[in-house]
Design a protein around this motif. Structure first.
Motif, PDB file in Angstrom:
ATOM      1  N   GLY A 188       0.768  -1.239   0.000  1.00 58.49           N
ATOM      2  CA  GLY A 188       0.000   0.000   0.000  1.00 58.49           C
ATOM      3  C   GLY A 188       0.797   1.285   0.000  1.00 58.49           C
ATOM      4  O   GLY A 188       0.229   2.358   0.218  1.00 58.49           O
ATOM      5  N   TYR A 189       2.105   1.219  -0.243  1.00 57.38           N
ATOM      6  CA  TYR A 189       2.903   2.443  -0.294  1.00 57.38           C
ATOM      7  C   TYR A 189       4.010   2.221  -1.306  1.00 57.38           C
ATOM      8  O   TYR A 189       4.252   1.080  -1.740  1.00 57.38           O
ATOM      9  N   PHE A 190       4.699   3.317  -1.691  1.00 55.86           N
ATOM     10  CA  PHE A 190       5.762   3.201  -2.679  1.00 55.86           C
ATOM     11  C   PHE A 190       7.114   3.375  -2.025  1.00 55.86           C
ATOM     12  O   PHE A 190       7.367   4.323  -1.311  1.00 55.86           O
ATOM     13  N   ASP A 191       7.973   2.405  -2.274  1.00 59.68           N
ATOM     14  CA  ASP A 191       9.362   2.460  -1.843  1.00 59.68           C
ATOM     15  C   ASP A 191      10.193   1.851  -2.955  1.00 59.68           C
ATOM     16  O   ASP A 191      10.120   0.648  -3.180  1.00 59.68           O
ATOM     17  N   PRO A 192      10.972   2.669  -3.678  1.00 58.72           N
ATOM     18  CA  PRO A 192      11.715   2.126  -4.832  1.00 58.72           C
ATOM     19  C   PRO A 192      12.738   1.079  -4.444  1.00 58.72           C
ATOM     20  O   PRO A 192      13.205   0.327  -5.306  1.00 58.72           O
ATOM     21  N   TYR A 193      13.083   1.009  -3.162  1.00 61.42           N
ATOM     22  CA  TYR A 193      14.084   0.042  -2.709  1.00 61.42           C
ATOM     23  C   TYR A 193      13.465  -1.041  -1.836  1.00 61.42           C
ATOM     24  O   TYR A 193      14.152  -1.699  -1.070  1.00 61.42           O
ATOM     25  N   LEU A 194      12.177  -1.239  -1.976  1.00 61.98           N
ATOM     26  CA  LEU A 194      11.463  -2.173  -1.123  1.00 61.98           C
ATOM     27  C   LEU A 194      12.009  -3.586  -1.263  1.00 61.98           C
ATOM     28  O   LEU A 194      12.141  -4.119  -2.367  1.00 61.98           O
ATOM     29  N   HIS A 195      12.339  -4.191  -0.141  1.00 62.41           N
ATOM     30  CA  HIS A 195      12.762  -5.589  -0.137  1.00 62.41           C
ATOM     31  C   HIS A 195      11.549  -6.466  -0.434  1.00 62.41           C
ATOM     32  O   HIS A 195      10.425  -6.140  -0.011  1.00 62.41           O
ATOM     33  N   PRO A 196      11.759  -7.580  -1.134  1.00 63.75           N
ATOM     34  CA  PRO A 196      10.611  -8.452  -1.437  1.00 63.75           C
ATOM     35  C   PRO A 196       9.781  -8.823  -0.211  1.00 63.75           C
ATOM     36  O   PRO A 196       8.556  -8.985  -0.316  1.00 63.75           O
ATOM     37  N   ALA A 197      10.396  -8.939   0.938  1.00 64.94           N
ATOM     38  CA  ALA A 197       9.655  -9.307   2.142  1.00 64.94           C
ATOM     39  C   ALA A 197       8.664  -8.232   2.571  1.00 64.94           C
ATOM     40  O   ALA A 197       7.788  -8.486   3.399  1.00 64.94           O
ATOM     41  N   GLY A 198       8.784  -7.052   1.997  1.00 67.40           N
ATOM     42  CA  GLY A 198       7.901  -5.958   2.376  1.00 67.40           C
ATOM     43  C   GLY A 198       6.530  -5.974   1.720  1.00 67.40           C
ATOM     44  O   GLY A 198       5.644  -5.219   2.115  1.00 67.40           O
ATOM     45  N   TYR A 199       6.351  -6.805   0.712  1.00 68.16           N
ATOM     46  CA  TYR A 199       5.052  -6.861   0.041  1.00 68.16           C
ATOM     47  C   TYR A 199       4.026  -7.604   0.888  1.00 68.16           C
ATOM     48  O   TYR A 199       4.351  -8.532   1.613  1.00 68.16           O
ATOM     49  N   ASP A 200       2.769  -7.201   0.749  1.00 64.26           N
ATOM     50  CA  ASP A 200       1.705  -7.773   1.575  1.00 64.26           C
ATOM     51  C   ASP A 200       1.021  -8.976   0.944  1.00 64.26           C
ATOM     52  O   ASP A 200       0.627  -9.911   1.637  1.00 64.26           O
ATOM     53  N   ASP A 201       0.822  -8.923  -0.358  1.00 58.93           N
ATOM     54  CA  ASP A 201       0.070  -9.987  -1.035  1.00 58.93           C
ATOM     55  C   ASP A 201       0.799 -10.401  -2.297  1.00 58.93           C
ATOM     56  O   ASP A 201       1.354  -9.558  -3.002  1.00 58.93           O
ATOM     57  N   TRP A 202       0.740 -11.697  -2.602  1.00 61.12           N
ATOM     58  CA  TRP A 202       1.507 -12.281  -3.698  1.00 61.12           C
ATOM     59  C   TRP A 202       0.623 -13.141  -4.590  1.00 61.12           C
ATOM     60  O   TRP A 202      -0.349 -13.745  -4.129  1.00 61.12           O
ATOM     61  N   GLY A 203       1.036 -13.231  -5.845  1.00 61.23           N
ATOM     62  CA  GLY A 203       0.460 -14.226  -6.713  1.00 61.23           C
ATOM     63  C   GLY A 203       1.199 -15.540  -6.554  1.00 61.23           C
ATOM     64  O   GLY A 203       2.121 -15.656  -5.747  1.00 61.23           O
ATOM     65  N   GLN A 204       0.806 -16.523  -7.364  1.00 59.76           N
ATOM     66  CA  GLN A 204       1.394 -17.859  -7.233  1.00 59.76           C
ATOM     67  C   GLN A 204       2.668 -18.016  -8.050  1.00 59.76           C
ATOM     68  O   GLN A 204       3.404 -18.985  -7.875  1.00 59.76           O
ATOM     69  N   GLY A 205       2.950 -17.052  -8.923  1.00 63.36           N
ATOM     70  CA  GLY A 205       4.165 -17.088  -9.729  1.00 63.36           C
ATOM     71  C   GLY A 205       3.955 -17.731 -11.082  1.00 63.36           C
ATOM     72  O   GLY A 205       3.077 -18.573 -11.266  1.00 63.36           O
ATOM     73  N   THR A 206       4.779 -17.304 -12.029  1.00 64.66           N
ATOM     74  CA  THR A 206       4.779 -17.901 -13.358  1.00 64.66           C
ATOM     75  C   THR A 206       6.234 -18.130 -13.760  1.00 64.66           C
ATOM     76  O   THR A 206       7.070 -17.221 -13.648  1.00 64.66           O
ATOM     77  N   PRO A 207       6.571 -19.347 -14.208  1.00 62.25           N
ATOM     78  CA  PRO A 207       7.974 -19.650 -14.504  1.00 62.25           C
ATOM     79  C   PRO A 207       8.403 -19.117 -15.869  1.00 62.25           C
ATOM     80  O   PRO A 207       7.652 -19.190 -16.845  1.00 62.25           O
ATOM     81  N   VAL A 208       9.617 -18.604 -15.916  1.00 65.86           N
ATOM     82  CA  VAL A 208      10.226 -18.113 -17.139  1.00 65.86           C
ATOM     83  C   VAL A 208      11.570 -18.804 -17.319  1.00 65.86           C
ATOM     84  O   VAL A 208      12.382 -18.828 -16.401  1.00 65.86           O
ATOM     85  N   THR A 209      11.775 -19.354 -18.498  1.00 69.02           N
ATOM     86  CA  THR A 209      13.054 -19.991 -18.821  1.00 69.02           C
ATOM     87  C   THR A 209      13.600 -19.372 -20.094  1.00 69.02           C
ATOM     88  O   THR A 209      12.902 -19.319 -21.111  1.00 69.02           O
ATOM     89  N   VAL A 210      14.828 -18.898 -20.014  1.00 69.78           N
ATOM     90  CA  VAL A 210      15.492 -18.317 -21.174  1.00 69.78           C
ATOM     91  C   VAL A 210      16.608 -19.270 -21.580  1.00 69.78           C
ATOM     92  O   VAL A 210      17.603 -19.418 -20.873  1.00 69.78           O
ATOM     93  N   SER A 211      16.415 -19.917 -22.707  1.00 72.73           N
ATOM     94  CA  SER A 211      17.363 -20.928 -23.129  1.00 72.73           C
ATOM     95  C   SER A 211      17.226 -21.170 -24.617  1.00 72.73           C
ATOM     96  O   SER A 211      16.137 -21.047 -25.185  1.00 72.73           O
ATOM     97  N   SER A 212      18.352 -21.514 -25.234  1.00 71.97           N
ATOM     98  CA  SER A 212      18.314 -21.865 -26.644  1.00 71.97           C
ATOM     99  C   SER A 212      18.142 -23.360 -26.833  1.00 71.97           C
ATOM    100  O   SER A 212      18.076 -23.844 -27.959  1.00 71.97           O
TER     101      SER A 212
END
Length: 125
Positions: free
Chosen positions: A101-125
């Motif tokens: 609920g606030y803006f901090d450009p240096y916010l550590h990930p632990a500072g977030y309140d709510d999360w999604g479940q994530g989506t995997p990204v793979t960069v590979s040839s």
């Protein structure tokens, strides 16, 4: 309480691009700072980008992605996005969107309140 659902991850070749989406429900996203956080295999979560609004003063990027990744949101769709260009294998990770609920450009990930479940990204040839 917001519910966040990410999509758009997948396999991409080096130099390619992906656009991740984060669909929110339960609350309007414009009330929140939206962050994109990634976790590579065997590593801790790291912030990629966060934004409270379209203003540059309320948007930040990790040095590793500056100039290549763009965060945005569509308030009408209540959805946030992360456009990732010129991708490198180092971008391989699970990407999460999160809100706080606030803006901090240096916010550590632990500072977030709510999360999604994530989506995997793979960069590979």
């Amino acid at each position: 309480q917001p519910r966040l659902v990410e999509s758009g991850g997948g396999l991409v070749q080096p130099g390619g691009f992906l656009r991740l989406s984060c669909a929110a429900s339960g609350v309007p996203l414009y009330h929140y700072t939206i962050g994109w956080v990634r976790q590579a295999p065997g590593k801790e979560r790291e912030g990629v980008s966060c934004s409270l609004s379209s203003s540059e003063a309320r948007t930040s990027y990790a040095d590793a992605v500056k100039g290549r990744f763009t965060i945005s949101r569509d308030t009408a769709k209540n959805t946030a996005y992360l456009k990732m260009n010129s991708m490198t294998p180092e971008a391989t990770a699970v990407y999460y969107c999160a809100v706080v609920g606030y803006f901090d450009p240096y916010l550590h990930p632990a500072g977030y309140d709510d999360w999604g479940q994530g989506t995997p990204v793979t960069v590979s040839s």
